[in-house]
Motif scaffolding. Structure first.
Motif, PDB file in Angstrom:
ATOM      1  N   LYS A  46       0.827  -1.209   0.000  1.00 27.95           N
ATOM      2  CA  LYS A  46       0.000   0.000   0.000  1.00 27.95           C
ATOM      3  C   LYS A  46       0.859   1.256   0.000  1.00 27.95           C
ATOM      4  O   LYS A  46       0.578   2.221  -0.725  1.00 27.95           O
ATOM      5  N   GLU A  47       1.914   1.246   0.802  1.00 27.49           N
ATOM      6  CA  GLU A  47       2.785   2.419   0.882  1.00 27.49           C
ATOM      7  C   GLU A  47       3.480   2.670  -0.451  1.00 27.49           C
ATOM      8  O   GLU A  47       3.550   3.803  -0.933  1.00 27.49           O
ATOM      9  N   SER A  48       3.971   1.598  -1.077  1.00 24.00           N
ATOM     10  CA  SER A  48       4.664   1.741  -2.354  1.00 24.00           C
ATOM     11  C   SER A  48       3.692   2.115  -3.470  1.00 24.00           C
ATOM     12  O   SER A  48       4.002   2.950  -4.328  1.00 24.00           O
ATOM     13  N   HIS A  49       2.510   1.505  -3.457  1.00 24.27           N
ATOM     14  CA  HIS A  49       1.502   1.816  -4.476  1.00 24.27           C
ATOM     15  C   HIS A  49       1.084   3.287  -4.388  1.00 24.27           C
ATOM     16  O   HIS A  49       0.942   3.965  -5.422  1.00 24.27           O
ATOM     17  N   LYS A  50       0.917   3.773  -3.179  1.00 17.65           N
ATOM     18  CA  LYS A  50       0.566   5.182  -2.979  1.00 17.65           C
ATOM     19  C   LYS A  50       1.653   6.087  -3.549  1.00 17.65           C
ATOM     20  O   LYS A  50       1.367   7.114  -4.181  1.00 17.65           O
ATOM     21  N   ALA A  71       8.017   2.679 -16.935  1.00 14.48           N
ATOM     22  CA  ALA A  71       7.970   1.361 -17.573  1.00 14.48           C
ATOM     23  C   ALA A  71       6.552   0.804 -17.543  1.00 14.48           C
ATOM     24  O   ALA A  71       6.061   0.245 -18.537  1.00 14.48           O
ATOM     25  N   ASN A  72       5.877   0.955 -16.415  1.00  9.56           N
ATOM     26  CA  ASN A  72       4.493   0.493 -16.321  1.00  9.56           C
ATOM     27  C   ASN A  72       3.605   1.231 -17.324  1.00  9.56           C
ATOM     28  O   ASN A  72       2.758   0.621 -17.993  1.00  9.56           O
ATOM     29  N   TYR A 111      10.281  -5.639 -14.923  1.00  5.35           N
ATOM     30  CA  TYR A 111       9.139  -6.521 -14.680  1.00  5.35           C
ATOM     31  C   TYR A 111       8.122  -5.816 -13.794  1.00  5.35           C
ATOM     32  O   TYR A 111       8.435  -5.387 -12.679  1.00  5.35           O
ATOM     33  N   ILE A 112       6.911  -5.687 -14.307  1.00  4.67           N
ATOM     34  CA  ILE A 112       5.792  -5.133 -13.543  1.00  4.67           C
ATOM     35  C   ILE A 112       4.819  -6.284 -13.299  1.00  4.67           C
ATOM     36  O   ILE A 112       4.208  -6.786 -14.248  1.00  4.67           O
ATOM     37  N   PRO A 113       4.655  -6.747 -12.072  1.00  4.15           N
ATOM     38  CA  PRO A 113       3.783  -7.900 -11.839  1.00  4.15           C
ATOM     39  C   PRO A 113       2.325  -7.576 -12.164  1.00  4.15           C
ATOM     40  O   PRO A 113       1.837  -6.491 -11.819  1.00  4.15           O
ATOM     41  N   PRO A 114       1.624  -8.466 -12.842  1.00 10.18           N
ATOM     42  CA  PRO A 114       0.189  -8.263 -13.079  1.00 10.18           C
ATOM     43  C   PRO A 114      -0.525  -8.068 -11.743  1.00 10.18           C
ATOM     44  O   PRO A 114      -0.220  -8.753 -10.768  1.00 10.18           O
ATOM     45  N   ASP A 115      -1.461  -7.129 -11.703  1.00 11.85           N
ATOM     46  CA  ASP A 115      -2.106  -6.807 -10.425  1.00 11.85           C
ATOM     47  C   ASP A 115      -3.594  -6.540 -10.644  1.00 11.85           C
ATOM     48  O   ASP A 115      -4.111  -5.472 -10.320  1.00 11.85           O
ATOM     49  N   LYS A 116      -4.268  -7.539 -11.184  1.00  8.18           N
ATOM     50  CA  LYS A 116      -5.688  -7.403 -11.498  1.00  8.18           C
ATOM     51  C   LYS A 116      -6.536  -8.205 -10.513  1.00  8.18           C
ATOM     52  O   LYS A 116      -6.087  -9.175  -9.913  1.00  8.18           O
ATOM     53  N   THR A 162      -3.111   0.274 -13.570  1.00  6.15           N
ATOM     54  CA  THR A 162      -3.570   1.438 -14.334  1.00  6.15           C
ATOM     55  C   THR A 162      -3.629   2.686 -13.457  1.00  6.15           C
ATOM     56  O   THR A 162      -3.644   3.804 -13.977  1.00  6.15           O
ATOM     57  N   TYR A 163      -3.637   2.504 -12.140  1.00  5.41           N
ATOM     58  CA  TYR A 163      -3.712   3.653 -11.241  1.00  5.41           C
ATOM     59  C   TYR A 163      -2.440   4.497 -11.286  1.00  5.41           C
ATOM     60  O   TYR A 163      -2.474   5.680 -10.938  1.00  5.41           O
ATOM     61  N   PHE A 164      -1.321   3.881 -11.690  1.00  4.04           N
ATOM     62  CA  PHE A 164      -0.097   4.686 -11.820  1.00  4.04           C
ATOM     63  C   PHE A 164       0.441   4.646 -13.253  1.00  4.04           C
ATOM     64  O   PHE A 164       1.627   4.640 -13.505  1.00  4.04           O
ATOM     65  N   THR A 165      -0.504   4.675 -14.196  1.00  3.44           N
ATOM     66  CA  THR A 165      -0.160   4.821 -15.610  1.00  3.44           C
ATOM     67  C   THR A 165      -0.261   6.293 -15.989  1.00  3.44           C
ATOM     68  O   THR A 165      -1.320   6.906 -15.841  1.00  3.44           O
ATOM     69  N   VAL A 166       0.827   6.861 -16.451  1.00  4.01           N
ATOM     70  CA  VAL A 166       0.858   8.280 -16.811  1.00  4.01           C
ATOM     71  C   VAL A 166      -0.030   8.515 -18.031  1.00  4.01           C
ATOM     72  O   VAL A 166       0.088   7.825 -19.046  1.00  4.01           O
ATOM     73  N   ASP A 167      -0.916   9.512 -17.935  1.00 10.46           N
ATOM     74  CA  ASP A 167      -1.899   9.768 -18.992  1.00 10.46           C
ATOM     75  C   ASP A 167      -1.579  11.002 -19.829  1.00 10.46           C
ATOM     76  O   ASP A 167      -2.455  11.523 -20.525  1.00 10.46           O
ATOM     77  N   SER A 168      -0.351  11.467 -19.781  1.00 10.41           N
ATOM     78  CA  SER A 168       0.045  12.595 -20.625  1.00 10.41           C
ATOM     79  C   SER A 168       0.033  12.177 -22.092  1.00 10.41           C
ATOM     80  O   SER A 168       0.015  10.978 -22.414  1.00 10.41           O
TER      81      SER A 168
END
Length: 249
Positions: free
Chosen positions: A27-31, A75-76, A99-104, A112-118
């Motif tokens: 949670k801390e890292s995801h935030k 990278a994600n 490597y980005i572990p699948p997290d679905k 997708t919560y930390f996918t840059v949308d620029s």
């Protein structure tokens, strides 16, 4: 930035963190990933004038979140947009190295919560900036090592530690060079992972995993300072063999 301590990137998915009883770490890292994503978007909004991206745009985000986290978020983002041809092939290939572990789950994809949308074309320029800044660190990589790492025995040789293993404060080429002194993981084909080594820069002795090692440094890339440190460790009567990496007999 060298003295700043950054939160480590948590490398596992939500479900794996739950299994390991490490949800707080996830949670801390995801935030922090989400915060980094927003910082990149803001930096691009403020740093792009419609034609050019501010040359220090990536550097400011790196200073806030560190090289490891910014690389992970970028990278994600490119992996999530693997279909988008507005990113260069070189940057797509670069992103795949992380490597980005699948997290679905049944409801969402947490990555997708930390996918840059620029805008992709501008984000591609930001990635180029990041890679140039990172390259300026002058770190060792697989191109400085002997080929066929998986077939190499490490014991008695100078090995290159992966930059991803180093703390941001130790992200230097000097801190990457270690003299392997043993461990089951130092032998090719062994089931063991432990690699014991001594840092050429400061003499620290510790244990790494074989997966933390990029490879055996080629003789031609051994710096003069490392040659001197190696001779100190070997003693005055021993000389490096120069066969397949600097080797201690």
């Amino acid at each position: 930035m060298a003295d700043k301590e950054f939160l480590s990137v948590y490398p596992y998915s939500f479900h794996e963190a739950k299994r390991l009883n490490e949800l707080a770490c996830w949670k801390e890292s995801h935030k922090e990933n989400v915060a980094c994503k927003k910082a990149i978007e803001e930096a691009i909004r403020n740093g792009f004038d419609g034609m050019y991206l501010d040359k220090d745009c990536a550097g400011r985000v790196i200073a806030e979140f560190g090289y490891h986290r910014v690389a992970y978020v970028l990278a994600n983002s490119l992996q999530q947009k693997d279909y988008d041809g507005r990113f260069s092939r070189g940057n797509h290939d670069w992103a795949k190295q992380t490597y980005i572990p699948p997290d679905k789950d049944a409801y969402s994809d947490r990555n997708t919560y930390f996918t840059v949308d620029s805008h992709p074309a501008v984000l591609d320029g930001f990635v180029n900036q990041y890679r140039r800044v990172y390259q300026s660190l002058g770190l060792f990589d697989y191109t400085h090592c002997l080929p066929d790492t998986e077939k190499q025995d490490f014991e008695g040789k100078v090995v290159v530690l992966s930059p991803k293993t180093l703390k941001e404060s130790c992200l230097t080429a000097r801190d990457q060079l270690w003299l392997c002194t043993g461990g089951f993981g130092s032998h090719a084909g062994s089931r063991g992972q432990a690699v014991f080594a001594t840092c050429l820069a400061d003499g620290e002795r510790t244990r790494w995993n074989r997966s933390d090692i990029v490879g055996v440094l080629a003789d031609s890339h051994l710096p003069d300072w490392a040659q001197e440190k190696l001779q100190e460790l070997q003693g005055p009567e021993q000389e490096p063999t120069g066969m397949g990496g600097m080797e201690m007999k």
